[in-house]
Design a protein around this motif. Structure first.
Motif, PDB file in Angstrom:
ATOM      1  N   THR A  29       0.768  -1.132  -0.160  1.00  0.00           N
ATOM      2  CA  THR A  29       0.064   0.003   0.097  1.00  0.00           C
ATOM      3  C   THR A  29       0.667   1.057  -0.033  1.00  0.00           C
ATOM      4  OG1 THR A  29      -1.668  -1.079   1.194  1.00  0.00           O
ATOM      5  CG2 THR A  29      -1.618   1.100   1.352  1.00  0.00           C
ATOM      6  N   ASN A  32       2.259   1.747  -3.390  1.00  0.00           N
ATOM      7  CA  ASN A  32       0.874   2.203  -4.376  1.00  0.00           C
ATOM      8  C   ASN A  32       0.593   3.582  -4.114  1.00  0.00           C
ATOM      9  OD1 ASN A  32      -0.880   1.501  -6.353  1.00  0.00           O
ATOM     10  ND2 ASN A  32      -2.454   1.360  -4.625  1.00  0.00           N
ATOM     11  N   TYR A  94       4.401  -5.584  -9.427  1.00  0.00           N
ATOM     12  CA  TYR A  94       4.072  -4.168  -9.334  1.00  0.00           C
ATOM     13  C   TYR A  94       4.897  -3.332 -10.157  1.00  0.00           C
ATOM     14  CZ  TYR A  94       2.360   0.466  -7.620  1.00  0.00           C
ATOM     15  OH  TYR A  94       2.250   1.590  -7.569  1.00  0.00           O
ATOM     16  N   VAL A 128      -4.578  -2.517  -6.147  1.00  0.00           N
ATOM     17  CA  VAL A 128      -3.953  -3.283  -4.959  1.00  0.00           C
ATOM     18  C   VAL A 128      -4.930  -3.052  -3.829  1.00  0.00           C
ATOM     19  CG1 VAL A 128      -2.316  -2.896  -3.181  1.00  0.00           C
ATOM     20  CG2 VAL A 128      -1.590  -2.376  -5.405  1.00  0.00           C
ATOM     21  N   GLN A 157      -9.484   2.139  -8.644  1.00  0.00           N
ATOM     22  CA  GLN A 157      -8.095   2.170  -8.983  1.00  0.00           C
ATOM     23  C   GLN A 157      -7.951   1.634 -10.435  1.00  0.00           C
ATOM     24  OE1 GLN A 157      -5.283   0.142  -6.349  1.00  0.00           O
ATOM     25  NE2 GLN A 157      -6.666   0.412  -4.762  1.00  0.00           N
TER      26      GLN A 157
END
Length: 944
Positions: A29, A32, A94, A128, A157
């Motif tokens: 997180t 992100n 990612y 995410v 998202q």
């Protein structure tokens, strides 16, 4: 060779000790939202410090193929142990699909893309879902939009407000959108990736049959199922979800229930994840904690030296160290020894809560910081190198262990007050290598997890793995083996599965003091004068009791209780009356007191005692060995009686130790009781007795046989005696100065009393010497009494001797003279005198006891005229009571047996006995004689 610190330099944050555990924790997180540190936020920096494991490479390849529309799995479940690198792998995905740089700038990625058969990896949208980022009952904001559910979050998202409209109604009502809605959402925004982390932590918060703003337990499970079905219908979309492996990580009953439900949902799709292997951990840790190694020559030479040293040690080390691949392991793990990784990944990761990658990184960062600060010069960072004296490093390990380990480390393992440090200060050969501490650290690293781990196949480390954790090139493994043996006897918390000298024995530390420490504590409780002394006496009785050359063995017996009789006795002195060559006073005083006293009375038969004394130098070892046997015995007894609660392994250990202690005690007693003390006196005129000291062989046969050998070799006890020596002693002490005859029984009695006379084993030894000597004319004549200068039953050579209280031994020259004086001659001289026995006598003289006595010379009577043959014989003789036994034997042999040679002869013997008592016979005499007369069948036995 260069130490590790000169070849592999740690990263700056490790050197400064500024690392934080959170920096090791990959937070998806934070990445992100752009809030992570540079090592995690920047794709190039992330891959520069990331070692792409086999599992990660497989997953990145699958992702690249899926996004390029070239196949690949649509749903991948990541499930492994806590700290196994799941989140870190998601971050790799990612950064791969959201990069802002060329693929060539990402370390390790171009090779993967080539192997996947792709020209490029498409950049993709990423959603995410972090289960710990939001609460199910608390809506959150995205710009001006309020979001309540996970499906609302995914839509926002992937496509912002436009995408959110697809699931807006479902988000508002908390119901799962259908599979078709989710498929449309994914198709509109493909290529896309959905990363789901900590999903169990989110779903376990829902109560069954209770709806909140985030939906319900069932609606969220329905969403996950719909998502997995939808993504399979979108060729360029992929879902990656991580699940905990253990129930403990799931967190409580609600978490376990949620985990089981999610496993069923994701179970339809094969998981491609492989946990980090130990060899892969080498590179992960090295990249994160160390700068790249620039001196490859030094790197290889150190590893080669270790590999060669291991081959040279052979079977003393684990078998895998003898193989070629172990050199490769050393190269890949450098500057950390592979054994450190093996122990951490094989043992410590079995502890619930220890993170497979993150925990190892954090521990090693602190270890490296302390070793660098302490200027450690080891060639590699080994199990024996761990600075457990450092609170920060120690706490990183003890955090996962139950309470009590700090005390174990401080007392037994590492630190200024530890037993290992004390041993190294005392023994320079251990101190030079730090051998004791290195051994203890290695055992701790390899055994501490077994105190709490749920899966333990065999507790502790064997000798080979312990030495492997300590030994460096140029060092002798024997030093470490010796140190291990010393520690096994000394440390309070070190346990062993068996004999410490066996290679297969395993060693481990525990927070409970080992039985050896319990034994050490107990052995100090026993009293020297009662329990210890009693145990020594018990073992001595078994060891010395077989001394058959003695009629009695007296162990720690006061002189008042040692009988003063004719028996030959061995007296074993108590420990406090020890002997040493340089200090003999205590033992000698005890011996002289015993031969002089029999309690309050004087001792008469002093020459019947020999003494066995303890050696002063071995006395302390005997005391210690006895206390050890007593202590183990009390432990075993307490276990049997239920007073001591221990496990089966310790029970077996206690019984084995007791047997070893009991077996060792007789050997120690033999080494201690090795002095045989013999009272002696050279001549009757010596003012006081002396004491001769002889050493008893401690390694020969039994104690009894060795004592007998010493007695025989040194003639301390005579079992066979020559009449030559008897004649010599009689000449020296009894026939000297006038007397020509000595009483044999008196001589034997004297030999029991006087130390200057030989110590005959039994009366029979003297009897045999007399019989042998009496058969010859070289040693002595014999008689059974002497009265008025005349010897009763005189014999000189060839006589049949009976050793009784009347037997006299006559000096050979006097015996010859007496025989000559009493030899029959031709008829002449005065009238014939006939003795009571019918032997004619004539006047003569001989010397008896120094007195000349006139005697008749024996003559032969004149031949009688021829007469008819005699048909009857009558004979009678007066038999002196003192020689009755001998005379009756002579009459039977020389008269009765001759008469019996004629088969026609009828022989009748009548024995008449009369006794007068001027003062009257006592009742006891009357009773005894009457009973014996009845028993023997006398015709008459009357008293008047």
């Amino acid at each position: 060779m260069k130490p590790w610190r000169e070849v592999a330099v740690p990263h700056q944050d490790v050197l400064e000790g500024t690392f934080q555990q959170s920096e090791f924790a990959a937070d998806i997180t934070a990445v992100n939202t752009g809030k992570a540190s540079r090592e995690y936020q920047d794709a190039g920096a992330f891959f520069a410090r990331t070692f792409i494991t086999e599992g990660m490479a497989l997953l990145l390849t699958q992702t690249a193929q899926r996004l390029a529309g070239r196949g690949g799995e649509p749903v991948v479940q990541l499930q492994t142990a806590f700290g196994g690198g799941k989140t870190h792998t998601m971050l790799a995905v990612y950064h791969l699909v959201t990069r802002n740089c060329a693929l060539s700038e990402l370390a390790g990625i171009p090779a993967l893309v080539d192997r996947a058969g792709l020209m490029d990896v498409p950049q993709a949208r990423v959603a995410v879902l972090d289960g710990t980022a939001h609460a199910p009952g608390q809506p959150w904001k995205r710009g001006s939009q309020t979001i309540k559910t996970l499906w609302g979050e995914i839509a926002w998202q992937l496509g912002g407000a436009e995408a959110f409209t697809l699931v807006a109604e479902s988000d508002a009502t908390g119901t799962s959108p259908g599979k078709d809605v989710l498929r449309e959402l994914l198709e509109r925004h493909s290529p896309c990736v959905v990363l789901i982390d900590e999903l169990v932590a989110y779903i376990r918060q829902f109560q069954e049959s209770q709806a909140i703003s985030g939906g319900s337990y069932d609606s969220n499970l329905s969403f996950v199922q719909a998502l997995t079905e939808a993504v399979k219908q979108v060729p360029r979309a992929i879902v990656l979800a991580s699940l905990p492996e253990s129930d403990l990580e799931a967190g409580g009953q609600r978490g376990v229930t949620a985990l089981r439900a999610l496993e069923k949902t994701f179970g339809r799709v094969q998981a491609l994840w492989k946990p980090v292997a130990t060899e892969e951990a080498f590179e992960i840790v090295r990249r994160r904690l160390f700068e790249p190694v620039r001196d490859e020559k030094a790197h290889e030479s150190v590893c080669r030296a270790f590999a060669d040293a291991y081959v040279a040690e052979g079977v003393k080390l684990p078998a895998d160290t003898q193989e070629r691949h172990y050199y490769d392991r050393l190269l890949h793990a450098y500057p950390i020894h592979p054994e450190v990784f093996d122990r951490l990944y094989d043992d410590w990761t079995t502890i619930d809560g220890f993170q497979r990658t993150r925990g190892v990184l954090k521990l090693m960062a602190k270890v490296i910081f302390r070793l660098w600060k302490d200027d450690n010069k080891d060639l590699l960072i080994m199990p024996g190198s761990l600075p457990l004296h450092d609170g920060s490093s120690r706490n990183e390990l003890t955090y996962y262990l139950p309470a009590g380990w700090d005390a174990v480390i401080e007392r037994d393992i590492d630190g200024d007050r530890a037993e290992t440090t004390a041993l190294e200060n005392k023994e320079p050969r251990f101190g030079q290598l730090g051998a004791a501490r290195r051994i203890a650290r290695t055992v701790f690293l390899g055994s501490a997890p077994s105190s709490v781990a749920s899966k333990v196949s065999a507790r502790g480390l064997d000798r080979a793995h312990i030495i492997l954790g300590c030994l460096q090139p140029g060092q002798a493994s024997s030093v470490y083996a010796d140190a291990l043996g010393r520690l096994a006897d000394r440390l309070h918390y070190l346990n062993a599965s068996g004999d410490k000298g066996q290679d297969s024995t395993r060693f481990w530390f525990d927070t409970r003091a080992n039985l050896r420490r319990e034994m050490e504590d107990r052995k100090r409780r026993f009293d020297d004068r009662t329990e210890v002394r009693g145990k020594i006496a018990e073992v001595l009785k078994k060891a010395v009791g077989n001394a058959t050359s003695f009629d009695g063995v007296h162990i720690f017996t006061p002189h008042a209780d040692v009988p003063d009789d004719t028996a030959l006795r061995l007296v074993v002195l108590p420990p406090e009356t020890w002997y040493a060559r340089e200090e003999s006073r205590l033992a000698f005083e005890a011996v002289l007191e015993s031969i002089g006293k029999n309690g309050a009375k004087p001792r008469y038969r002093s020459n019947r005692l020999l003494f066995l004394a303890p050696d002063h130098g071995a006395l302390s070892r005997l005391n210690d060995a006895t206390r050890i046997a007593l202590a183990w015995g009390s432990i075993v007894d307490d276990v049997k009686e239920g007073r001591l609660n221990i496990d089966l392994l310790q029970k077996n250990q206690a019984e084995k130790e007791l047997k070893s202690a009991e077996d060792a005690l007789p050997r120690v007693i033999r080494e201690c009781y090795k002095w045989l003390l013999c009272p002696m006196q050279d001549a009757p005129t010596d003012p006081k007795p002396g004491i001769e000291v002889f050493t008893v062989n401690t390694t020969g046969g039994s104690v009894g046989s060795e004592i007998q050998r010493v007695c025989d070799d040194n003639e301390l006890v005579i079992a066979t005696w020559s009449p030559i020596h008897l004649r010599a002693k009689l000449s020296e002490l009894y026939w000297k100065g006038g007397p020509i005859a000595a009483n044999a029984a008196g001589f034997f009695e004297d030999s029991l009393r006087y130390l200057y006379l030989p110590r005959l084993k039994t009366r029979e030894v003297l009897a045999q010497a007399i019989r042998t000597g009496a058969a010859s004319r070289d040693f002595f004549g014999t008689a059974y009494g002497e009265a008025n200068g005349r010897f009763e039953g005189f014999a000189f050579g060839g006589g049949n001797v009976v050793f009784d209280d009347t037997l006299l031994l006559i000096e050979p020259q006097a015996a010859q003279a007496y025989e000559d004086a009493n030899r029959p001659t031709a008829p002449a001289g005065p009238a014939v005198v006939t003795t009571a026995s019918g032997v004619a006598e004539a006047p003569g003289s001989y010397t008896a006891n120094g007195t000349t006595v006139s005697r008749a010379e024996p003559i032969t009577p004149a031949p009688a005229p021829a007469a008819t043959r005699s048909k009857t014989f009558y004979g009678s003789a007066e038999v002196p009571p003192a020689t009755a036994k001998m005379r009756l034997v002579q009459i039977a042999e020389e008269i009765v047996s001759v008469l019996g040679t004629d088969p026609n002869a009828t022989i009748r013997l009548v024995v008449e006995i009369s006794a007068e008592f001027p003062d009257g016979a006592s009742d006891s005499v009357k009773r005894a004689v009457s009973e014996n007369a009845r028993t023997l069948g006398l015709k008459s036995a009357d008293w008047e």
